[in-house]
Scaffold this active site. Structure first.
Site, PDB file in Angstrom:
ATOM      1  N   GLN A  18       0.814  -1.218   0.000  1.00 54.31           N
ATOM      2  CA  GLN A  18       0.000   0.000   0.000  1.00 54.31           C
ATOM      3  C   GLN A  18       0.847   1.266   0.000  1.00 54.31           C
ATOM      4  O   GLN A  18       0.324   2.358  -0.211  1.00 54.31           O
ATOM      5  CB  GLN A  18      -0.923   0.012   1.227  1.00 54.31           C
ATOM      6  CG  GLN A  18      -2.089  -0.957   1.151  1.00 54.31           C
ATOM      7  CD  GLN A  18      -3.237  -0.423   0.300  1.00 54.31           C
ATOM      8  OE1 GLN A  18      -3.124   0.596  -0.375  1.00 54.31           O
ATOM      9  NE2 GLN A  18      -4.359  -1.114   0.326  1.00 54.31           N
ATOM     10  N   SER A  38       3.557  -4.669  -4.717  1.00 55.64           N
ATOM     11  CA  SER A  38       2.661  -5.213  -5.736  1.00 55.64           C
ATOM     12  C   SER A  38       2.410  -4.161  -6.802  1.00 55.64           C
ATOM     13  O   SER A  38       2.002  -3.039  -6.491  1.00 55.64           O
ATOM     14  CB  SER A  38       1.336  -5.640  -5.088  1.00 55.64           C
ATOM     15  OG  SER A  38       0.494  -6.273  -6.016  1.00 55.64           O
ATOM     16  N   HIS A  40       0.177  -3.656  -9.183  1.00 56.09           N
ATOM     17  CA  HIS A  40      -1.135  -3.078  -9.489  1.00 56.09           C
ATOM     18  C   HIS A  40      -1.534  -1.990  -8.503  1.00 56.09           C
ATOM     19  O   HIS A  40      -2.421  -1.187  -8.789  1.00 56.09           O
ATOM     20  CB  HIS A  40      -2.210  -4.169  -9.544  1.00 56.09           C
ATOM     21  CG  HIS A  40      -2.674  -4.661  -8.213  1.00 56.09           C
ATOM     22  ND1 HIS A  40      -2.006  -5.634  -7.503  1.00 56.09           N
ATOM     23  CD2 HIS A  40      -3.745  -4.316  -7.458  1.00 56.09           C
ATOM     24  CE1 HIS A  40      -2.647  -5.869  -6.372  1.00 56.09           C
ATOM     25  NE2 HIS A  40      -3.704  -5.087  -6.315  1.00 56.09           N
ATOM     26  N   THR A  79      10.457 -19.370 -15.988  1.00 54.04           N
ATOM     27  CA  THR A  79      10.816 -18.334 -16.954  1.00 54.04           C
ATOM     28  C   THR A  79      10.302 -16.975 -16.495  1.00 54.04           C
ATOM     29  O   THR A  79       9.146 -16.844 -16.087  1.00 54.04           O
ATOM     30  CB  THR A  79      10.218 -18.663 -18.333  1.00 54.04           C
ATOM     31  OG1 THR A  79      10.705 -19.946 -18.754  1.00 54.04           O
ATOM     32  CG2 THR A  79      10.603 -17.613 -19.361  1.00 54.04           C
ATOM     33  N   CYS A 165      -7.125  -6.880   2.503  1.00 51.98           N
ATOM     34  CA  CYS A 165      -7.784  -7.787   1.566  1.00 51.98           C
ATOM     35  C   CYS A 165      -8.066  -9.128   2.246  1.00 51.98           C
ATOM     36  O   CYS A 165      -7.164  -9.932   2.437  1.00 51.98           O
ATOM     37  CB  CYS A 165      -6.908  -8.005   0.341  1.00 51.98           C
ATOM     38  SG  CYS A 165      -6.508  -6.477  -0.529  1.00 51.98           S
TER      39      CYS A 165
END
Length: 220
Positions: A18, A38, A40, A79, A165
């Site tokens: 956050q 993160s 996003h 990968t 979350c």
């Protein structure tokens, strides 16, 4: 916290999901051993993240959970997602370049939403410190109303319940309980997240909807 961890010879990990892209993050100043982020959360590609590992920590203390190849210093086989990695890096660069402008704007909108809810919903309280806080986040308790029922009734408005979350849970957030909230107040909590794209008109729309729904649910 870092000092306490050092005294006990324990590695200190910081979940900065956050924080990155919204406030200055300095792993040296914070004295962390590990820090995760993160993509996003700062408008990067979904599914991408990164782990900072302080020099000297990896070889002696970390063990992989995915085995096979020797990618990422042997800590995560598979990968590498090069486009995702590039996207995360570019999102970081863009977020850093406009950090202060975006943060000031989001904090102003957050404060506007907060004042509307506190002024118009009797007994509403803000959870957390009023100064040392993220600019884009508002966690507020509305006594007499269930957070999940509120969230479901706010059609077209994305909000969360609790402190983080944890979808699908009917029990009060352990984080809010640890902060001293009663179970009833913890269950009546909504968490709002703002972005650099949030507008003042949207804030007014959300405030009006929350006031309307909270009044309806508390009147049952």
């Amino acid at each position: 916290m870092a000092a306490i961890a050092r005294e006990q010879n324990v590695l200190f990990h910081c979940d900065a999901a956050q924080a990155v892209g919204h406030i200055p993050v300095d792993v040296k100043k914070w004295d962390v051993d590990l820090l995760s982020l993160s993509a996003h959360k700062f408008y990067g590609p979904k599914g991408m993240g990164a782990l900072y590992v302080r020099g000297g920590v990896a070889g002696s203390s970390l063990r992989p959970i995915l085995h096979g190849g020797g990618q990422e210093d042997g800590l995560r086989a598979g990968t590498l997602n090069v486009p995702g990695i590039v996207g995360l890096g570019e999102a970081c660069r863009l977020a850093a370049s406009r950090l202060h402008v975006d943060s000031r704007r989001m904090a102003s909108l957050r404060d506007h939403l907060q004042s509307q809810l506190l002024d118009r919903i009797e007994g509403a309280t803000v959870n957390g410190d009023q100064e040392a806080r993220l600019p884009h986040n508002l966690n507020i308790s509305l006594p007499g109303a269930n957070g999940r029922a509120l969230a479901e009734a706010l059609d077209g408005i994305a909000v969360s319940t609790g402190a983080a979350c944890a979808a699908g849970q009917d029990k009060p957030s352990h984080v809010l309980l640890a902060m001293g909230l009663s179970p009833d107040r913890a269950l009546g909590t909504l968490r709002f997240g703002l972005t650099r794209h949030t507008t003042a008109a949207e804030i007014d729309e959300v405030a009006a909807a929350v006031v309307r729904v909270a009044t309806q649910l508390r009147g049952r």
